[in-house]
Design an enzyme around this catalytic site. Sequence first.
Site: not given
Length: 427
Positions: A143, A238, A266
């Site tokens: 994702y 990613d 994050k």
Amino acid sequence: MTSRNQELFQLSQKYIPGGVNSPVRAFKSVGGVPIFFQRGQGAYVWDADNKAYIDYVCSWGPLILGHAHPQVIKAVEAAAKNGLTFGAPTEMELKIAELLCKLVPSIEQVRLVSSGTEATMSAIRLARGYTGRSRIIKFEGCYHGHDDSLLVKAGSGALTFGHPSSAGVPAETAAQTTVLDYNDFLGLEQTFDQIGGEIAAVIVEPVAGNMNLVVSKPGFLLALRDLCTKYGSILIFDEVMTGFRVGLGCAQELYGVKPDLTTLGKVIGGGMPMAAFGGRRDIMQCLAPLGAVYQAGTLSGNPVAVAAGITTLQLVQAPEFYKKLTAHVVQLVDGLVASAKKNGIIFCAQAVGGMFGLYFRENIPTSYAEVMECDKEAFSLFFHAMLQEGIYFAPSAFEAGFVSAAHGDKEINATLAAAEKVFSEWR
Ligand code: KE4
């Protein structure tokens, strides 16, 4: 008696679709009423009914220092007192850009954005603009945020076009994305043999954390690197989740593979809305205002968010930070595996740096298909039983878990004691 969580969930559904601002928070995967949190401190969170939990979600990764770390809060307060945003360059943005380029050698230049989705969306557009190609490759189960090009599931065969995995994604957009199987060397080689010259970029989670935790097989990332180099495609790691989560040099240092572009998020925001994408200077120079690839953001590089990020990135450089963090994660997973084994429950787990995966199956999954074989019902049972004991794991069998530097022996031992109680009373 109705709990405050239930009341708030009831009310929220009137004004917010599904009562949540991000789907995974709705507990759809595990059932039950989602928890509304009111406070967090260190390894703990308190819900709307003032019940305390040891938190292994850590806001899906950002809180590597734990909730409300005093130095992060202090930095945020100080920055906020000088104004929340300027929509103009600030020295703080320069400082964190320098820091990211120093800590991640593959990043020669970096652009700050406000979410992981923005980072991956921009990296894909940049790779397409740099190569002049349109086709991208992603992997089933990975994702990368909710950009149209990345909300795509596999077509009938590796070489066929991808199909939308969400309503609202135009078929012609999805058709530009080929979805392969994670760790499938053969499928990868065949695809590049056939259409390598059309591929603008490959985007991959170097440690997959969105199909539960799946690590790349030895040589898989290197194979990606070699094929991208051979065909002139851009390799995008990613690292929104793995960046500064699995080690100070991110996953790319762990595996010794250098991507062309990296997306981060994050942890680099320390809990505030901040992400970034960066990499080879020759590629980054294609970005406006220098180049033809447009990308922008009102709050990009927001000084308050940057203050939280800089403080976090400074604190994770403490000596042995990741050694201590990883040791606690290993202590947790080893303890859970031992307890399940003792009680005859089919269960396994693994740790990678500050993140972990829990699986109700015989052995560690190495692919999306194997993750899908995990016993979802068993996970839901475990999740709710542990919640009852004051332990908050991710509300989905297909998410990774996270530990912070605030989780000490006390928290790990309390978690293992709760697990032993749950496993001994299993079913
Ligand atoms: P955001 O747009 O949610 O900031 O980042 C998207 C993203 C990109 N890349 C990776 C590897 C990610 O893990 C994410 C977001 N992760 C999920 C957790 N599985 C965020 C939780 C949520 O969607 O609410």
